[in-house]
Each structure stands twice: as C-alpha cells, then as structure tokens.
Design a protein around this motif. Sequence first.
Motif, PDB file in Angstrom:
ATOM      1  N   THR A   4       0.820  -1.203   0.000  1.00 35.45           N
ATOM      2  CA  THR A   4       0.000   0.000   0.000  1.00 35.45           C
ATOM      3  C   THR A   4       0.856   1.257   0.000  1.00 35.45           C
ATOM      4  N   LYS A   5       2.041   1.195   0.569  1.00 28.86           N
ATOM      5  CA  LYS A   5       2.856   2.397   0.721  1.00 28.86           C
ATOM      6  C   LYS A   5       3.672   2.691  -0.538  1.00 28.86           C
ATOM      7  N   ASN A   6       4.501   1.758  -0.923  1.00 28.58           N
ATOM      8  CA  ASN A   6       5.382   1.982  -2.063  1.00 28.58           C
ATOM      9  C   ASN A   6       4.730   1.518  -3.357  1.00 28.58           C
ATOM     10  N   LEU A   7       5.054   2.211  -4.431  1.00 30.57           N
ATOM     11  CA  LEU A   7       4.518   1.827  -5.731  1.00 30.57           C
ATOM     12  C   LEU A   7       5.397   0.807  -6.437  1.00 30.57           C
ATOM     13  N   ASN A  80      -2.911  -9.500  -6.903  1.00 28.75           N
ATOM     14  CA  ASN A  80      -2.985  -9.599  -5.443  1.00 28.75           C
ATOM     15  C   ASN A  80      -2.447  -8.369  -4.726  1.00 28.75           C
ATOM     16  N   THR A  81      -2.051  -7.330  -5.434  1.00 22.63           N
ATOM     17  CA  THR A  81      -1.366  -6.210  -4.812  1.00 22.63           C
ATOM     18  C   THR A  81      -1.552  -4.946  -5.625  1.00 22.63           C
ATOM     19  N   ARG A  82      -0.929  -3.885  -5.167  1.00 16.94           N
ATOM     20  CA  ARG A  82      -0.912  -2.597  -5.883  1.00 16.94           C
ATOM     21  C   ARG A  82       0.547  -2.256  -6.151  1.00 16.94           C
ATOM     22  N   LEU A  83       0.911  -2.199  -7.434  1.00 20.85           N
ATOM     23  CA  LEU A  83       2.323  -2.089  -7.777  1.00 20.85           C
ATOM     24  C   LEU A  83       2.493  -1.597  -9.202  1.00 20.85           C
ATOM     25  N   ILE A  84       3.539  -0.812  -9.421  1.00 20.47           N
ATOM     26  CA  ILE A  84       3.979  -0.500 -10.774  1.00 20.47           C
ATOM     27  C   ILE A  84       5.203  -1.374 -11.025  1.00 20.47           C
ATOM     28  N   ALA A 151      19.301  -0.338 -10.559  1.00 17.08           N
ATOM     29  CA  ALA A 151      19.396   1.073 -10.960  1.00 17.08           C
ATOM     30  C   ALA A 151      18.009   1.607 -11.322  1.00 17.08           C
ATOM     31  N   ILE A 152      17.216   0.805 -12.028  1.00 14.24           N
ATOM     32  CA  ILE A 152      15.855   1.207 -12.398  1.00 14.24           C
ATOM     33  C   ILE A 152      15.033   1.436 -11.133  1.00 14.24           C
ATOM     34  N   TYR A 153      15.086   0.456 -10.227  1.00 15.12           N
ATOM     35  CA  TYR A 153      14.328   0.544  -8.978  1.00 15.12           C
ATOM     36  C   TYR A 153      14.724   1.804  -8.187  1.00 15.12           C
ATOM     37  N   SER A 154      16.014   2.023  -8.006  1.00 14.42           N
ATOM     38  CA  SER A 154      16.489   3.174  -7.224  1.00 14.42           C
ATOM     39  C   SER A 154      16.040   4.492  -7.847  1.00 14.42           C
ATOM     40  N   PHE A 155      16.196   4.593  -9.155  1.00 13.10           N
ATOM     41  CA  PHE A 155      15.813   5.820  -9.849  1.00 13.10           C
ATOM     42  C   PHE A 155      14.316   6.092  -9.683  1.00 13.10           C
ATOM     43  N   LEU A 156      13.490   5.086  -9.960  1.00 13.75           N
ATOM     44  CA  LEU A 156      12.038   5.281  -9.906  1.00 13.75           C
ATOM     45  C   LEU A 156      11.543   5.496  -8.479  1.00 13.75           C
ATOM     46  N   GLU A 157      12.081   4.763  -7.533  1.00 12.91           N
ATOM     47  CA  GLU A 157      11.706   4.958  -6.124  1.00 12.91           C
ATOM     48  C   GLU A 157      11.957   6.406  -5.715  1.00 12.91           C
ATOM     49  N   GLN A 158      13.134   6.904  -6.068  1.00 16.05           N
ATOM     50  CA  GLN A 158      13.504   8.268  -5.710  1.00 16.05           C
ATOM     51  C   GLN A 158      12.583   9.279  -6.400  1.00 16.05           C
TER      52      GLN A 158
END
Length: 166
Positions: A4-7, A80-84, A151-158
């Motif tokens: 629910t918190k992170n995309l 089963n979740t909410r996610l990009i 790298a993709i994850y870090s960039f998009l999370e930020q």
Amino acid sequence: MTNTKNLFASDAVFVTDQTKQDLVLKEVYDNLLERGYVKGNFLSHIVEREHNFPTGLDTSTLGKSIPNIAIPHTEGEFVNTRLIVPVSLENPVVFHNMINPSQALEVKFLFMLLDNDPDGQAELLAAVMNFLADTPANELREVFNFTDPHAIYSFLEQKFAKKKED
C-alpha cells in the motif's frame, strides 16, 4: 502480498531480452506469479487486453530520442497487490499505440500496472503520466535505457517518492 505504501518492489523490476510482446508478458508474468503478486489467470487476461486495447505510448512529444513505452494492465481481480512493475526491454518490442491502435510502435520500456482495487488503476496510470510529464527528457532517456534492475528501482523509487512529497 499487499503493497500500500510503495509503488515499486525491488523484486518486481525486470530486464528482458525477449523480442515478442507475448513472450515479454509471459516472462514477467512467470516472475510475478512466483512472487505472489498476480493470480494464475493474469497472463491470459493481460495478453487479451493488450491485443484489444493497446497500451503503447509514442514518447516523441516528450523530447528527442526518448524510447517509446507501453503501460500494460488488466482488471484488479487477477492481481494480489498494488504495484507499478518496470520492465526494461533490451530489444525493441512492437506494441500498438493506445491513441491510434493501428500504429505499431517499437517500445523499449514498460510500466506494468497491478492494482487489486477496481478503482485504483486510474491513480497508478496518473502517477506514471505525471512522472513522464515532470521528468526531464535526458533523465527519461537514461532510465528507459537502463539494463540494471537495481538502478531502475532506485531511480524510480527516488523520483516517485519525491513526487509524493511535493
């Protein structure tokens, strides 16, 4: 699995060398199913939806040499979740344009939307569209060519976390 918190989830960022749309979707599905993010009937529904309602996006309006993207998704009852789920494509893969479905686009990056809330997909789509609109062209070019999931994850999370703060 509820998110629910992170995309984004670090174990749901993929790089694939598949060259056909259905094979890309199958490879991502296999990984998502193994991690419990989607249900067994997800693949047939996302493939069918993509064939009937294409999600390719021509990014030429966002800046020079930005690779085209697609935003595949299906109904919430199959997840089963909410996610990009970001997916970098090592080889261009043909998707059809969501605005002009007869137009084939070579796509290099996917934002697969998963949302088990029937009304939530519009919110995820809006988040992706805002990211596209608010991110400088040089950064979009860069991230859409990344081949390292971390790298993709870090960039998009930020980028998405910063957007939430604004």
